[in-house]
Motif scaffolding. Structure first.
Motif, PDB file in Angstrom:
ATOM      1  N   LEU A  30       0.831  -1.195   0.000  1.00  0.00           N
ATOM      2  CA  LEU A  30       0.000   0.000   0.000  1.00  0.00           C
ATOM      3  C   LEU A  30       0.865   1.244   0.000  1.00  0.00           C
ATOM      4  O   LEU A  30       1.978   1.249   0.524  1.00  0.00           O
ATOM      5  CB  LEU A  30      -0.963   0.010   1.189  1.00  0.00           C
ATOM      6  N   ALA A  32      -0.361   5.053   0.915  1.00  0.00           N
ATOM      7  CA  ALA A  32      -1.459   5.957   1.242  1.00  0.00           C
ATOM      8  C   ALA A  32      -0.878   7.349   1.504  1.00  0.00           C
ATOM      9  O   ALA A  32       0.231   7.654   1.075  1.00  0.00           O
ATOM     10  CB  ALA A  32      -2.223   5.411   2.439  1.00  0.00           C
ATOM     11  N   GLU A  33      -1.649   8.181   2.183  1.00  0.00           N
ATOM     12  CA  GLU A  33      -1.178   9.551   2.444  1.00  0.00           C
ATOM     13  C   GLU A  33      -0.039   9.577   3.443  1.00  0.00           C
ATOM     14  O   GLU A  33       0.936  10.302   3.287  1.00  0.00           O
ATOM     15  CB  GLU A  33      -2.334  10.401   3.008  1.00  0.00           C
ATOM     16  N   GLN A  34      -0.188   8.774   4.495  1.00  0.00           N
ATOM     17  CA  GLN A  34       0.782   8.809   5.591  1.00  0.00           C
ATOM     18  C   GLN A  34       1.682   7.587   5.654  1.00  0.00           C
ATOM     19  O   GLN A  34       2.776   7.660   6.196  1.00  0.00           O
ATOM     20  CB  GLN A  34       0.038   8.918   6.932  1.00  0.00           C
ATOM     21  N   LEU A  35       1.177   6.465   5.174  1.00  0.00           N
ATOM     22  CA  LEU A  35       1.890   5.201   5.343  1.00  0.00           C
ATOM     23  C   LEU A  35       2.119   4.487   4.018  1.00  0.00           C
ATOM     24  O   LEU A  35       1.246   4.489   3.141  1.00  0.00           O
ATOM     25  CB  LEU A  35       1.087   4.262   6.259  1.00  0.00           C
ATOM     26  N   VAL A  37       3.528   0.584   2.890  1.00  0.00           N
ATOM     27  CA  VAL A  37       3.864  -0.733   3.432  1.00  0.00           C
ATOM     28  C   VAL A  37       4.344  -1.637   2.300  1.00  0.00           C
ATOM     29  O   VAL A  37       3.706  -1.725   1.248  1.00  0.00           O
ATOM     30  CB  VAL A  37       2.665  -1.379   4.161  1.00  0.00           C
ATOM     31  N   THR A 104       7.046  -0.919   7.186  1.00  0.00           N
ATOM     32  CA  THR A 104       6.085   0.183   7.219  1.00  0.00           C
ATOM     33  C   THR A 104       6.858   1.490   7.282  1.00  0.00           C
ATOM     34  O   THR A 104       7.704   1.674   8.157  1.00  0.00           O
ATOM     35  CB  THR A 104       5.170   0.059   8.452  1.00  0.00           C
ATOM     36  N   CYS A 106       6.630   5.637   7.396  1.00  0.00           N
ATOM     37  CA  CYS A 106       5.777   6.802   7.631  1.00  0.00           C
ATOM     38  C   CYS A 106       6.286   7.923   6.731  1.00  0.00           C
ATOM     39  O   CYS A 106       7.451   8.330   6.816  1.00  0.00           O
ATOM     40  CB  CYS A 106       5.853   7.186   9.102  1.00  0.00           C
ATOM     41  N   LEU A 107       5.420   8.403   5.887  1.00  0.00           N
ATOM     42  CA  LEU A 107       5.822   9.417   4.908  1.00  0.00           C
ATOM     43  C   LEU A 107       5.821  10.791   5.567  1.00  0.00           C
ATOM     44  O   LEU A 107       5.040  11.051   6.486  1.00  0.00           O
ATOM     45  CB  LEU A 107       4.862   9.379   3.720  1.00  0.00           C
TER      46      LEU A 107
END
Lengths: 110, 110
Positions: A30, A32-35, A37, A104, A106-107
């Protein structure tokens, strides 16, 4: 064919690949905006040379055995071992045996 | 006694608790700048009523079986099942059997 990223709420199995591990490659699960993986597949003897992530990361060893090195130490991650790394910490990996890891990331905030 | 949070680069085993699961409780593994990670223990029949997380989360079922409900659907998470949820999505949990889950919460930027 690349696997589509999972959607919010969608379930995916991230258990050991077992006898499919040798023929498997790294998969982005995935973004997404924040993460973000990734299931990182690293075959025995292969390395990921030193790099830094823009944000904090966690690493969970799903199967196999991987040397995980930072400037501070080298540790071996075996199945079910988990670690967290602060943003921008240099790290390198070397697979001792065929391995897969759930990574994982974190962006940074946009 | 509460377990200390892990430090950056420190390794912790998050494998199944097995026969210690029945006597275990939820543990906060880490709370950093961007990420918070919890091993959530939910015994059979117990629920976490509907709530929202401030940021995106991921949930990995380490052992057991848990009903995971959002307004869109209810799904059952079994061992090695993984999901991601967008920020602020309401969700509730109900353990079908004694279960533990690795929950990663992305904290909002400060």
């Amino acid at each position: 064919m690349a696997q589509a990223h999972i959607k919010s709420g969608e379930v995916v199995n991230v258990g050991p690949l077992g006898n499919q591990l040798a023929a498997s490659t790294t998969t982005a699960l995935l973004k997404a905006e924040q993460l973000e993986v990734i299931r990182l597949v690293l075959h025995a003897g292969k390395t990921l040379r030193e790099h830094r992530a823009p944000g904090e990361i966690t690493v969970l060893c799903i199967e196999g055995s991987v040397e995980f090195s930072t400037p501070a130490s080298t540790t071996v991650l075996n199945k079910d071992d988990f670690l967290h790394l602060d943003a921008q910490v240099p790290h390198a990996l070397k697979a001792v045996t065929d391995s897969s890891l759930l990574v994982t990331i974190c962006l940074p905030a946009k």
